[in-house]
Design a protein around this motif. Sequence first.
Motif, PDB file in Angstrom:
ATOM      1  N   ASN A 151     -22.859 -23.517   2.906  1.00  0.00           N
ATOM      2  CA  ASN A 151     -23.633 -23.201   4.064  1.00  0.00           C
ATOM      3  C   ASN A 151     -22.772 -23.713   5.305  1.00  0.00           C
ATOM      4  OD1 ASN A 151     -25.749 -22.486   5.720  1.00  0.00           O
ATOM      5  ND2 ASN A 151     -26.989 -24.236   5.630  1.00  0.00           N
ATOM      6  N   LYS A 190     -25.759 -29.009  11.490  1.00  0.00           N
ATOM      7  CA  LYS A 190     -26.127 -30.479  11.524  1.00  0.00           C
ATOM      8  C   LYS A 190     -25.216 -31.534  12.696  1.00  0.00           C
ATOM      9  CE  LYS A 190     -27.302 -30.564   6.558  1.00  0.00           C
ATOM     10  NZ  LYS A 190     -28.985 -31.041   6.737  1.00  0.00           N
ATOM     11  N   ASP A 245     -30.348 -24.263   8.427  1.00  0.00           N
ATOM     12  CA  ASP A 245     -30.135 -25.613   7.523  1.00  0.00           C
ATOM     13  C   ASP A 245     -31.193 -25.946   6.677  1.00  0.00           C
ATOM     14  OD1 ASP A 245     -28.977 -27.924   7.120  1.00  0.00           O
ATOM     15  OD2 ASP A 245     -29.812 -28.908   8.852  1.00  0.00           O
ATOM     16  N   ALA A 246     -32.196 -24.824   6.687  1.00  0.00           N
ATOM     17  CA  ALA A 246     -33.297 -24.867   5.641  1.00  0.00           C
ATOM     18  C   ALA A 246     -32.829 -23.788   4.702  1.00  0.00           C
ATOM     19  CB  ALA A 246     -34.944 -24.503   5.977  1.00  0.00           C
ATOM     20  N   GLU A 247     -31.575 -23.984   4.062  1.00  0.00           N
ATOM     21  CA  GLU A 247     -30.882 -23.021   3.228  1.00  0.00           C
ATOM     22  C   GLU A 247     -31.280 -23.182   1.649  1.00  0.00           C
ATOM     23  OE1 GLU A 247     -29.718 -25.856   4.113  1.00  0.00           O
ATOM     24  OE2 GLU A 247     -28.965 -26.682   2.369  1.00  0.00           O
ATOM     25  N   ASP A 270     -23.133 -28.391   2.968  1.00  0.00           N
ATOM     26  CA  ASP A 270     -24.233 -28.151   3.775  1.00  0.00           C
ATOM     27  C   ASP A 270     -23.889 -28.593   5.281  1.00  0.00           C
ATOM     28  OD1 ASP A 270     -26.419 -27.228   5.126  1.00  0.00           O
ATOM     29  OD2 ASP A 270     -27.953 -28.684   3.898  1.00  0.00           O
TER      30      ASP A 270
HETATM   31 MN    MN Z   1     -29.393 -27.699   5.049  1.00  0.00          MN
END
Ligand code: MN
Length: 513
Positions: free
Chosen positions: A316, A273, A343-345, A266
């Motif tokens: 991701n 990030k 990022d809210a995957e 991620d």
């Molecule tokens: Mn994430």
Amino acid sequence: MAQIKVEKAKIDQKQTSLLVIGVFENEQDFSQSKELDPSVLMYIKAAIDNKDFRGTFGSSILVYTLGKGPMQKILALGLGKREKFTDEMARICAGKAAQKAKELGTREFSILQFSNLDEGLIEAMTEGIALALYSFDRYKAQDKETQRVEEVTVLINSDSPRFQMIAERASHVAEAVNFARDLGNLPPNDCPPAHLASVALSLAAEYGMKARVIDRYELENMGMGGIVAVGKGSNNPPKLIILEYTGAAAADARPYLLVGKAVTFDTGGISLKPGDKMDEMKFDKCGGCDVLAILRAVASMKLAVNVVGIVPSVENMPSSTSYRPGDIVRMYNGKTVEVLNTDAEGRMILADALAYGIATYNPKAVIDMATLTGAAIIALGANVAALIGNNKQLTDRVRRMAEKAGERMWDLPLYDEFHEQIKSPFADIKNVGGRPGGAITAAAFLSNFVTNVPWVHMDIAGTAWTQDGTYERSYNPKGATGFGIRTLVKLLMEEEKPQQQQQQQQPASQSSP
Ligand code: MN
Ligand code: BES
Ligand code: ZN
């Protein structure tokens, strides 16, 4: 994994290179000491009298018997105060013993039951040993050559076969936990979604389960917009992995549905990030690995339940084919999601897996495991998982099992008002609800994809691997922990018990999950 067996104690006859004896704090008369050769006992007693060793929790001394007994060495291991001793402390102490044995380079050791014999004690000691002996060394040249502990005997004061069976079951569960750790610890370059899929297929072949892997284009055709959106930024295509275990007396009995997040790496995607600790996002697949491991445990013990495991797996990544902030995605159940943060995957892929699993399998209860939010760590720290669900009975039951398993979980409330935070002006909902209550708004999002079935979400962001703030535990070596597996296997084992037994525990009027 080391072979762990249980045997009626005859310590004056037990040939072993190392005998581990637990000693409670400030107690002179440690268990079974009568059977030891007095001259051996002398050394330990001298250490106690001299206050070099008081039996405090975590302390130990090693004594060489120099031919005065069938054991070459004795490790006296401090158990702390007797009145404070719990199964979890037995797990930690047994883990310590195993670590010491490993350090000493012995192939085999024996260990006396720490306290009064019961099933919880033997289970905890077995787990502590098997879990502490785990190491992830497949990428290291030297460690492979060191001597491993291969055989452990737990010496008990009973010859009832029940305890042998308890140890066998605990070994199966520990093996599954170590299996999940092995998968979770894999670096992201060696563990794309396709790798997890092939592991699931091998599990199915080995344990006689049904498996299905759904590929990217089929996912698209089926309308799994969430999984496809997150997966399309990576060259490693997404997979939806399904394992079905049928063990119930009635093959068509409604199954338990377990769903696990498996983001093999991620980066955050376009909402990239920061670089600090980004490497730890290889552990973002742990929920999915745990679900595969639970199926493995259940199948290896041939539990009389039906269980379906669904693992949506993606990588991701940021790229020219990634999904973007502002995208509106149509999900499997027809709802639309405005993406505000790529990022809210996790919730995007879990949503499709939940909706699909519930529609397809009509489960009696649904539990999902996911390293879903940093907010869960802010709320409860790195040693407690968050439980958030739609059914108090199920949530309470998971918490009760967690307590028995020595895994810490606590529930957060899913009040209606949290849904306000994920309202979108442009779509049915949006994929982030802001900082406040972030672990709960993530669950509120998921609840949009759960219909009319008891469901609980387990946020294992803080507990899935050892990280900043993780308490040292002998049985949790660095890396993926397999947290949550022991709890859910317990829950499924309880389910297996005869129906009457369960009804005694719960009021008959409520339909209990
Ligand atoms: Mn994430
Ligand atoms: N995998 C992360 C959550 C996470 C972060 C787990 C750190 C363990 C340690 C998840 O995909 C994520 O990035 N969540 C975001 C959600 C936010 C954008 C609403 C988070 O928690 O910051
Ligand atoms: Zn994630």
